[in-house]
Design an enzyme around this catalytic site. Structure first.
Site, mmCIF file in Angstrom:
data_model
loop_
_atom_site.group_PDB
_atom_site.id
_atom_site.type_symbol
_atom_site.label_atom_id
_atom_site.label_comp_id
_atom_site.label_asym_id
_atom_site.label_seq_id
_atom_site.Cartn_x
_atom_site.Cartn_y
_atom_site.Cartn_z
ATOM 1 C CB CYS A 17 29.487 -12.579 37.277
ATOM 2 S SG CYS A 17 29.882 -11.864 38.887
ATOM 3 C CG HIS B 183 25.860 -8.786 36.468
ATOM 4 N ND1 HIS B 183 25.269 -9.920 36.988
ATOM 5 C CD2 HIS B 183 26.926 -8.528 37.248
ATOM 6 C CE1 HIS B 183 25.939 -10.323 38.048
ATOM 7 N NE2 HIS B 183 26.954 -9.492 38.226
ATOM 8 C CD GLU C 129 22.330 -10.262 34.849
ATOM 9 O OE1 GLU C 129 22.584 -10.001 36.034
ATOM 10 O OE2 GLU C 129 23.222 -10.502 34.015
#
Length: 203
Positions: free
Chosen positions: A91, A175, A177
């Protein structure tokens, strides 16, 4: 919210310095799953402080805002890049790394939001469903020769990932995660671990 103090998460074999620009808790969980001890540093931490700790890897987290306006952080990144320590950015971390290595960013007209953004990994040909929440992107026409485009957004063909052709550095815009796939993108944490393992073996 970023941290104002240094703290550790996990107790693994590999030591990773996490620069916190707005780090998600699940990032730290994903690192801890991979035998990693993460030391989280405030965004204003100088490169010298991080390098003094002799980390096996450096992680640049997500965060808000215009990456080009982060002049204090950008001034420190070349020192981390030149250390030849494996670096993984996501990001905002991806955008900052890209700028520090010679690329430019621009403001998207609408931004990329939500958990259904299709991204293609050009190194494998696989498509993953990703979670995204950002208003800026790397300009593909500005990517210098020493960087390789690795991921693209299939909606608008914008840059979603880059890696250095010689140094152990890579980054993605989305992202990994998060879990929209639900686990389409967690392989990126494995790539980071493998880079650290390879670097320690050849050191």
């Amino acid at each position: 919210v970023t941290t104002s103090k240094i703290y550790k998460v996990g107790n693994g074999k590999y030591k990773v310095a996490v620069m916190d620009f707005g780090c998600k808790q699940n990032i730290l969980r994903e690192l801890a799953k991979r035998d990693i001890e993460a030391t989280v540093y405030p965004a204003s931490t100088k490169a010298a402080v991080i390098l003094e700790s002799k980390p096996d890897g450096i992680f640049l987290s997500n965060g808000p805002g215009d990456p080009a306006a982060c002049s204090d952080i950008l001034a420190e990144l070349p020192k981390l890049i030149n250390s030849k320590i494996p670096i993984f950015g996501i990001c905002l971390g991806h955008q900052l790394l890209s700028i520090a290595m010679g690329a430019r960013t621009f403001k998207l007209k609408f931004g990329h939001r939500g958990g259904n953004q299709p991204v293609k990994d050009l190194t494998t040909g696989k498509v993953e469903v990703t979670s995204q929440n950002h208003g800026f992107a790397v300009d593909d026409s500005s990517i210098p020769d020493h960087l390789e485009l690795t991921h693209i957004n299939l909606n608008d063909m914008s840059v979603e990932g880059i890696r250095h052709k010689e140094l152990p550095i890579f980054a993605v815009q989305y992202h990994p995660e998060s879990s929209p796939g639900p686990h389409d993108s967690t392989y990126l944490f494995d790539r980071f671990l493998h880079l650290m393992q390879k670097t320690k073996t050849t050191a």
